[in-house]
Enzyme design. Sequence first.
Site, PDB file in Angstrom:
ATOM      1  N   GLY A  12       0.864  -1.188   0.000  1.00 19.36           N
ATOM      2  CA  GLY A  12       0.000   0.000   0.000  1.00 19.36           C
ATOM      3  C   GLY A  12       0.893   1.227   0.000  1.00 19.36           C
ATOM      4  CG  ASP A  16      -3.634   9.844   2.420  1.00 16.12           C
ATOM      5  OD1 ASP A  16      -3.076  10.199   1.351  1.00 16.12           O
ATOM      6  OD2 ASP A  16      -4.427  10.551   3.070  1.00 16.12           O
ATOM      7  CE  LYS A  19       0.614   9.836  -0.446  1.00 13.03           C
ATOM      8  NZ  LYS A  19      -0.200  10.277  -1.566  1.00 13.03           N
ATOM      9  CE1 TYR A 127      -4.789  -4.685   6.734  1.00 23.08           C
ATOM     10  CE2 TYR A 127      -5.837  -5.367   8.766  1.00 23.08           C
ATOM     11  CZ  TYR A 127      -5.219  -4.400   8.015  1.00 23.08           C
ATOM     12  OH  TYR A 127      -5.033  -3.161   8.558  1.00 23.08           O
ATOM     13  CE1 TYR A 185      -4.032   8.580  18.826  1.00 22.14           C
ATOM     14  CE2 TYR A 185      -4.404   9.203  21.122  1.00 22.14           C
ATOM     15  CZ  TYR A 185      -4.421   9.512  19.770  1.00 22.14           C
ATOM     16  OH  TYR A 185      -4.812  10.759  19.371  1.00 22.14           O
ATOM     17  CG  HIS A 246      -6.455   5.536  18.605  1.00 20.79           C
ATOM     18  ND1 HIS A 246      -5.634   4.526  18.185  1.00 20.79           N
ATOM     19  CD2 HIS A 246      -6.701   6.290  17.498  1.00 20.79           C
ATOM     20  CE1 HIS A 246      -5.383   4.666  16.888  1.00 20.79           C
ATOM     21  NE2 HIS A 246      -6.031   5.730  16.450  1.00 20.79           N
ATOM     22  CE  LYS A 372      -6.561  20.991  25.368  1.00 17.54           C
ATOM     23  NZ  LYS A 372      -7.248  21.681  26.471  1.00 17.54           N
ATOM     24  NE  ARG A 376      -9.898  17.854  32.539  1.00 15.28           N
ATOM     25  CZ  ARG A 376      -9.163  18.940  32.251  1.00 15.28           C
ATOM     26  NH1 ARG A 376      -8.606  19.064  31.070  1.00 15.28           N
ATOM     27  NH2 ARG A 376      -8.982  19.879  33.141  1.00 15.28           N
TER      28      ARG A 376
HETATM   29  C1  BG6 Z   1      -6.167   7.586  13.258  1.00 13.65           C
HETATM   30  C2  BG6 Z   1      -7.570   7.887  12.834  1.00 13.65           C
HETATM   31  O1  BG6 Z   1      -6.075   6.294  13.775  1.00 13.65           O
HETATM   32  O2  BG6 Z   1      -5.780   8.508  14.268  1.00 13.65           O
HETATM   33  C3  BG6 Z   1      -7.699   9.312  12.352  1.00 13.65           C
HETATM   34  O3  BG6 Z   1      -7.944   7.002  11.796  1.00 13.65           O
HETATM   35  C4  BG6 Z   1      -7.154  10.282  13.374  1.00 13.65           C
HETATM   36  O4  BG6 Z   1      -9.051   9.625  12.066  1.00 13.65           O
HETATM   37  C5  BG6 Z   1      -5.771   9.856  13.842  1.00 13.65           C
HETATM   38  O5  BG6 Z   1      -7.080  11.564  12.761  1.00 13.65           O
HETATM   39  C6  BG6 Z   1      -5.320  10.694  15.018  1.00 13.65           C
HETATM   40  O6  BG6 Z   1      -3.991  10.393  15.337  1.00 13.65           O
HETATM   41  P1  BG6 Z   1      -3.113  11.458  16.141  1.00 13.65           P
HETATM   42  O7  BG6 Z   1      -1.861  10.728  16.444  1.00 13.65           O
HETATM   43  O8  BG6 Z   1      -2.934  12.627  15.237  1.00 13.65           O
HETATM   44  O9  BG6 Z   1      -3.910  11.810  17.344  1.00 13.65           O
END
Ligand code: BG6
Length: 514
Positions: A12, A16, A19, A127, A185, A246, A372, A376
Site C-alpha cells: 500500500g 496516504d 506516505k 488482509y 496511541y 485508541h 487535543k 483527566r
Molecule cells: C487515526 C484515525 O487512527 O488517528 C484518524 O484514523 C485520526 O481519524 C488519527 O485523525 C489521530 O492520530 P493522532 O496521532 O494525530 O492523534
Amino acid sequence: PETGCLSIVVLGASGDLAKKKTFPALFNLYRQGFLPSNEVHIFGYARSKMADDDLRDRIRGYLSQSKEDIDDISSFLQLIKYLSGAYDDPKGFQTLDKAISEYEVSKSSMEGSSRRLFYLALPPSVYPQVCKMIKNYSMNRSDHGGWTRIVVEKPFGKDLTSAEELSSQIGELFEEPQIFRIDHYLGKELVQNLLVLRFANRLFLPLWNRDHIANVQIVFREDFGTDGRGGYFDEYGIIRDIIQNHLLQVLCLVSMEKPISLNPEHIRDEKVKDVLSKQERILKIPLSSSMVPLTCFVLPACLSATQVLQSVLPIKDEEVILGQYDGYKDDPTVPDNSNTPTFATVVLRIHNERWEGVPFILKAGKALNSRKAEIRVQFKDVPGDIFKCQKQGRNEFVIRLQPSEAMYMKLTVKQPALEMSTTQSELDLSYKQRYQDIVIPEAYERLILDTIRGDQQHFVRRDELKAAWEIFTPLLSQIDGGALRPVMYKLGSRGPAEADKLLERAGYVHTEGY
Ligand code: BG6
C-alpha cells in the site's frame, strides 16, 4: 541484537498512511542509525504502475524539511525500490520474493539471518488475501534463520464477528508472535509513561481506586473534519476509528492491575517464571534468552489489560451521546442519509474491586474547536472541608498526550495574600520546558522499531482485541441499524451540548480553567 538482511516491505506504498506515517517513521529510524544501509532494504508494493523514482518523489515531500537532513533523505530514498502488483496475484508476490531474495543474496557476505517485515498499510478487507500471498510466496526461507513478521493497522474488523473471522484467517497463516497489530496511541510518549507513573510513584498507589477517584475522562478532539477521508470514515465512524482502539487502549493502561515487576532480579524470580511459562504454553511464544528485561513483562501486562476489558459492563443507551458535525454530508463520498457519528461520548463502567462506581468517560470528536488528547483523573471531594473551597474545584490530575505533552495536578492552595483564602493552582510538568534538548520520538517510529526487535509489549494481542470488540459491538449494531442517531453540532464547536450534560450526570465537576 540480530543481524542479517532486513527487508521492509510496505504494502500500500502509494497510499496516504504509507506516505504520511510509515515512510517518515522509517526515515527517522534511518537517520538515527537504526536502519543501517548495509543491512536494510525497503520495498514499496502497490497496484499502480510507477518507477522507483516516482515513489521516491511522492515520499520526499513528507520527510523532514530541515537542511541538515538533505543528504540523509537522498541516501534513504535510494534504499527504496518499488514493485507493482495486485494484492491477490501470486505473480506479484513471486516477483517481490525474487527481488527480496536477490537483495539477500547480494548481501550474502553478511552471513546473517534473513528478516522480512511486511507492513500492511492497506484496508483490512485485503488482509486475508495479502497474508495468504505472503505466506505462500514471500516468506523467509533462509538456512541462516531469521523471521517473517506482519504489521497490521486498525481498524481490525468492524465488529466482534468480523474481527474474530479476520483473526482466525490470519491466525491460520501466522503465529501470534509474528503478528503486530499496531495501535499508534500505544507508541505515544505519555501513553508509554502511564504504567511508570502509576506504579513507580508511591503517591499514586493508595489513591488510584474507587475510594479516591470520582471519575476519569479520556478525551480526543480534532479541529478538522474527515478531510477527504469521508468514504472510509463513513463506513467506520468515530467509535471504530478512535474509541474502540485508541481510547480503550489508554483506558486499559489507566485502569489495569499492576503487571509483574520490571526489575531484572525479580524477572528471574520463580513466581515470574511460572506466569511466563504458563503464558508460553497458551501462546506458544518461545522465551528467548536474548529477551531484554522489559520484554518479559509483555505477557502479564497484556493479561491485565484483557482482564480489565473483560470487566467492563454493557454500555447503557442513556450513557451515550452521538453527534455529527454540520457539513459532514457535504463530502460527495458520504451518503446524504448517513447516520455515522463523528462525535461520541460513552461512559464505561468497570465491574471490579478497584473501579466499581467510577465512570470512565470516553469522548472523541472531529471538527471541534481544538485539537487535543488528554486523560483527566478527577478526585473526590475532601471530606470535612474546613476551607469551604470545594466549589473552586476538585483535585484533578491531567495527562496531556498531545499537543505539547504535559501533566499537571490541580491543587487547592492558599491565595498569597494577608487574608486567608484559597485558590486553584497547578503543579505543572510541561515536557517542552523540562526536556528542552530531547526530541520526543514519533509513535510510529517507536512501534516500527519494536516490530524489528520483536517486542510485542506495545501491540494489541488477539484476546485483547476480542474483548475490545465485545464492549462496543452491541452499541455499534444499534447505531448501524439506525436505533441510535447522532445529534448535529456546529463545525468548530465543543460538540453537542448533550455531551456536557452527560458528563455532569456522570459526576464530573467543572474546575476553574476547564
Ligand atoms: C487515526 C484515525 O487512527 O488517528 C484518524 O484514523 C485520526 O481519524 C488519527 O485523525 C489521530 O492520530 P493522532 O496521532 O494525530 O492523534
